[in-house]
Structures are given as structure tokens and as C-alpha cells.
Motif scaffolding. Structure first.
Motif, mmCIF file in Angstrom:
data_model
loop_
_atom_site.group_PDB
_atom_site.id
_atom_site.type_symbol
_atom_site.label_atom_id
_atom_site.label_comp_id
_atom_site.label_asym_id
_atom_site.label_seq_id
_atom_site.Cartn_x
_atom_site.Cartn_y
_atom_site.Cartn_z
ATOM 1 N N ASN A 119 0.766 -1.464 -0.284
ATOM 2 C CA ASN A 119 0.187 0.016 -0.155
ATOM 3 C C ASN A 119 1.006 0.811 0.152
ATOM 4 O OD1 ASN A 119 -2.453 -1.410 0.330
ATOM 5 N ND2 ASN A 119 -2.283 -2.114 2.292
ATOM 6 N N TYR A 120 0.578 1.836 -0.827
ATOM 7 C CA TYR A 120 1.264 3.566 -0.907
ATOM 8 C C TYR A 120 0.277 4.476 -0.878
ATOM 9 C CZ TYR A 120 4.975 0.589 -3.160
ATOM 10 O OH TYR A 120 5.657 -0.562 -3.362
ATOM 11 N N LYS A 121 1.010 5.477 -0.236
ATOM 12 C CA LYS A 121 -0.097 6.776 0.049
ATOM 13 C C LYS A 121 0.992 7.999 -0.937
ATOM 14 C CE LYS A 121 -2.162 10.113 3.104
ATOM 15 N NZ LYS A 121 -2.189 10.290 4.389
ATOM 16 N N LEU A 122 0.400 8.426 -1.427
ATOM 17 C CA LEU A 122 0.541 9.656 -2.850
ATOM 18 C C LEU A 122 0.753 10.695 -2.282
ATOM 19 C CD1 LEU A 122 0.966 7.240 -6.611
ATOM 20 C CD2 LEU A 122 2.568 7.475 -4.563
ATOM 21 N N GLN A 123 1.457 11.340 -1.522
ATOM 22 C CA GLN A 123 0.968 13.176 -1.508
ATOM 23 C C GLN A 123 1.394 14.163 -2.454
ATOM 24 O OE1 GLN A 123 4.098 12.412 1.766
ATOM 25 N NE2 GLN A 123 2.093 12.305 2.988
ATOM 26 N N ILE A 124 0.378 14.437 -3.082
ATOM 27 C CA ILE A 124 1.063 15.114 -4.316
ATOM 28 C C ILE A 124 0.238 16.219 -4.569
ATOM 29 C CG2 ILE A 124 0.381 15.319 -6.749
ATOM 30 C CD1 ILE A 124 -1.070 12.190 -6.125
ATOM 31 N N TRP A 125 1.456 17.318 -4.902
ATOM 32 C CA TRP A 125 1.431 18.742 -4.938
ATOM 33 C C TRP A 125 1.360 19.585 -6.233
ATOM 34 C CZ3 TRP A 125 0.844 22.188 -0.794
ATOM 35 C CH2 TRP A 125 1.100 21.245 0.313
ATOM 36 N N ASP A 126 0.472 20.258 -6.270
ATOM 37 C CA ASP A 126 0.399 20.264 -8.160
ATOM 38 C C ASP A 126 0.450 22.172 -7.917
ATOM 39 O OD1 ASP A 126 -1.253 20.920 -10.439
ATOM 40 O OD2 ASP A 126 -2.959 20.909 -9.603
ATOM 41 N N THR A 127 0.941 22.572 -8.897
ATOM 42 C CA THR A 127 1.901 23.927 -8.656
ATOM 43 C C THR A 127 0.590 24.552 -9.453
ATOM 44 O OG1 THR A 127 3.436 24.099 -9.435
ATOM 45 C CG2 THR A 127 3.790 22.780 -7.675
ATOM 46 N N ALA A 128 1.267 25.853 -9.519
ATOM 47 C CA ALA A 128 0.977 26.703 -10.230
ATOM 48 C C ALA A 128 1.599 27.151 -11.504
ATOM 49 C CB ALA A 128 0.444 27.937 -9.610
ATOM 50 N N GLY A 129 1.870 27.031 -12.634
ATOM 51 C CA GLY A 129 2.814 27.135 -13.375
ATOM 52 C C GLY A 129 3.253 28.842 -13.412
ATOM 53 N N GLN A 130 2.305 29.799 -13.239
ATOM 54 C CA GLN A 130 2.847 30.886 -13.642
ATOM 55 C C GLN A 130 4.329 31.458 -12.599
ATOM 56 O OE1 GLN A 130 -0.189 30.100 -12.322
ATOM 57 N NE2 GLN A 130 -1.562 31.561 -12.889
ATOM 58 N N GLU A 131 4.647 32.353 -13.543
ATOM 59 C CA GLU A 131 6.111 33.105 -13.541
ATOM 60 C C GLU A 131 6.155 33.703 -12.255
ATOM 61 O OE1 GLU A 131 9.912 32.461 -13.846
ATOM 62 O OE2 GLU A 131 8.723 31.976 -15.351
ATOM 63 N N ARG A 132 4.434 34.224 -11.576
ATOM 64 C CA ARG A 132 4.738 35.042 -10.616
ATOM 65 C C ARG A 132 4.564 33.912 -9.132
ATOM 66 N NH1 ARG A 132 -0.349 35.527 -12.228
ATOM 67 N NH2 ARG A 132 -2.721 34.926 -10.924
ATOM 68 N N TYR A 133 4.419 32.635 -9.464
ATOM 69 C CA TYR A 133 4.305 32.195 -8.320
ATOM 70 C C TYR A 133 5.791 31.086 -8.180
ATOM 71 C CZ TYR A 133 -0.333 32.389 -8.148
ATOM 72 O OH TYR A 133 -1.732 33.273 -8.222
ATOM 73 N N HIS A 134 6.679 31.499 -8.876
ATOM 74 C CA HIS A 134 7.844 31.003 -9.030
ATOM 75 C C HIS A 134 8.677 30.784 -8.170
ATOM 76 C CE1 HIS A 134 11.385 28.761 -12.528
ATOM 77 N NE2 HIS A 134 11.925 28.693 -11.093
ATOM 78 N N SER A 135 9.225 31.235 -7.249
ATOM 79 C CA SER A 135 9.461 31.878 -5.834
ATOM 80 C C SER A 135 9.402 30.906 -4.925
ATOM 81 C CB SER A 135 9.789 32.750 -5.302
ATOM 82 O OG SER A 135 8.445 33.679 -5.483
ATOM 83 N N LEU A 136 7.584 30.326 -5.091
ATOM 84 C CA LEU A 136 7.465 29.455 -4.648
ATOM 85 C C LEU A 136 7.819 28.009 -5.037
ATOM 86 C CD1 LEU A 136 3.460 30.875 -3.846
ATOM 87 C CD2 LEU A 136 5.602 31.104 -2.400
ATOM 88 N N ALA A 137 7.689 27.243 -6.140
ATOM 89 C CA ALA A 137 8.229 25.936 -6.426
ATOM 90 C C ALA A 137 9.159 25.536 -5.107
ATOM 91 C CB ALA A 137 9.075 25.960 -7.832
ATOM 92 N N PRO A 138 10.407 25.724 -4.773
ATOM 93 C CA PRO A 138 11.293 24.855 -4.036
ATOM 94 C C PRO A 138 10.749 24.735 -3.038
ATOM 95 C CG PRO A 138 12.277 27.307 -4.635
ATOM 96 C CD PRO A 138 11.098 27.463 -5.008
ATOM 97 N N MET A 139 9.601 25.532 -2.093
ATOM 98 C CA MET A 139 8.935 24.744 -1.315
ATOM 99 C C MET A 139 8.427 23.531 -1.721
ATOM 100 S SD MET A 139 7.383 27.996 1.451
ATOM 101 C CE MET A 139 4.806 27.475 0.430
ATOM 102 N N TYR A 140 7.871 23.263 -2.418
ATOM 103 C CA TYR A 140 7.367 22.059 -2.875
ATOM 104 C C TYR A 140 7.621 21.465 -3.520
ATOM 105 C CZ TYR A 140 3.141 25.832 -2.397
ATOM 106 O OH TYR A 140 2.560 26.431 -2.075
ATOM 107 N N TYR A 141 9.742 21.775 -4.202
ATOM 108 C CA TYR A 141 10.054 20.155 -4.771
ATOM 109 C C TYR A 141 10.862 19.884 -4.286
ATOM 110 C CZ TYR A 141 13.179 23.525 -6.700
ATOM 111 O OH TYR A 141 13.728 24.756 -7.415
#
Ligand code: GDP
Ligand code: MG
Length: 169
Positions: A53-75
Motif C-alpha cells: 500500500n502506498y499513499k501518494l502525497q501530490i503537490w500540484d503547483t501553479a505554473g505562472q512566473e509570479r509563483y516561481h519563487s514558491l516552487a522550491p517549497m514544493y519540490y
């Protein structure tokens, strides 16, 4: 019942179908008028492969440039990353290469990366040949898939093969 948790992040230019792929997998649905993601969305899905059994925790990010600085929080801390492009858009393919470079530089050293060309149902509008994506993925040691969130082609496969990869560490 116990399960193994995996954190998975979706990255890529806006409107390539990140949310549509995640929603297709998690809810089995598709909307031609999918709302743009604000910031990021978090979804979970339980799957069983070969009695594990697996539980996948999926982060679906916004692709817009203005959210780019947030991306490291998710990856950061993600075991797996899906980098999505739209096979009908050259720009989104170029942008996916930028994401891969960033991940290789700033992501976890052992993060599994899959390059994904989405919207393969739009046969007439294709501008990125499958071989092109495949070749880039091969050169850079990435998994490669082509999908359609609309028809669901290869969507389950994406998650199952990645989960199996994560398990073989
Ligand atoms: P995101 O910004 O990357 O999350 O992209 P969305 O999931 O919001 O999708 C953007 C648009 O593309 C929406 O109108 C979706 O309905 C459409 N779309 C997403 N995936 C597919 C696909 O596989 N085929 C087709 N034809 N359209 C898709
Ligand atoms: Mg979205």
C-alpha cells in the motif's frame, strides 16, 4: 493498514495540464474548463501495487512566473517530480527543460524526475514529436511518458511506474 508515503510534485508551464493529470488520476475526472491553480493544490491518493500500500502525497503547483519563487517549497523533500509540457506548444517544452535544470541543481540529489508530454489526444496540433521528448529524457537520465488527461491514456501508468521506481531505491 500501514502504507508507504511518497511526496510527488508537478511542475511545468501554466495550462499544460498539470491539474488535469492529477485530477484525472485522483478523481477519475476531466474538465475542459479546468480552473487555473492558485499557489498550489495538495491531493492524496492511496494505491496498492503487488500487495504493497502506498499513499501518494501530490503537490500540484501553479505554473505562472509570479509563483516561481514558491516552487522550491514544493519540490524540496519530494521523492519524485513530474515535469509536464504540452505537445502542442514548443514554448512549454523549452520551459520544461528549464525546470529540469533547476531541479537537478536545487532539488534533492536523489529525486526521480519524469518528463511528460501531455495532450496527445490533440493529434493534429502536435508540434513536439515523441522522439524529441524521449531523446531529451534519455540524455538527462529521466523517465519519459506521453499522456492525455482528457482520454486518460497513460495517466495511471505515470503514477504506477513512478511509484515502482521510488520503491527500487
Ligand atoms: P495546468 O495549468 O498545468 O494545471 O493546466 P490545467 O490542468 O488547468 O489545463 C489547462 C487546459 O488544458 C484546460 O482547459 C484543460 O481542460 C486542458 N487540458 C488539460 N489536459 C488536457 C489533455 O490531455 N488534452 C486536452 N485536449 N486538453 C487538456
Ligand atoms: Mg493547475
Amino acid at each position: 493498514m500501514s502504507s508507504i508515503n511518497h511526496k510527488i510534485v508537478f511542475l511545468g508551464e501554466s495550462a499544460v495540464g498539470k491539474s488535469s493529470l492529477v485530477i484525472r488520476f485522483v478523481n477519475g475526472k476531466f474538465s475542459p474548463s479546468q480552473e487555473p491553480t492558485v499557489g498550489a493544490a495538495f491531493l492524496t491518493k492511496k494505491i496498492t501495487i503487488k500487495n504493497v500500500n502506498y499513499k501518494l502525497q501530490i503537490w500540484d503547483t501553479a505554473g505562472q512566473e509570479r509563483y516561481h519563487s514558491l516552487a522550491p517549497m514544493y519540490y524540496r523533500g519530494a521523492g519524485a517530480a513530474f515535469i509536464i509540457y504540452d505537445i502542442t506548444s514548443y514554448d512549454t517544452f523549452e520551459k520544461s527543460k528549464k525546470w529540469i535544470e533547476e531541479l537537478k541543481k536545487l532539488g534533492d540529489p536523489d529525486v526521480r524526475i519524469a518528463l511528460v508530454g501531455n495532450k496527445i489526444d490533440l493529434v493534429e496540433e502536435r508540434v513536439i514529436e515523441k522522439e524529441k521528448g524521449q531523446e531529451y529524457a534519455e540524455k538527462n537520465g529521466l523517465m519519459f511518458f506521453e499522456t492525455s488527461a482528457k482520454t486518460s491514456e497513460n495517466v495511471d501508468k505515470l503514477f504506477i511506474e513512478m511509484t515502482q521506481q521510488l520503491q527500487s531505491s
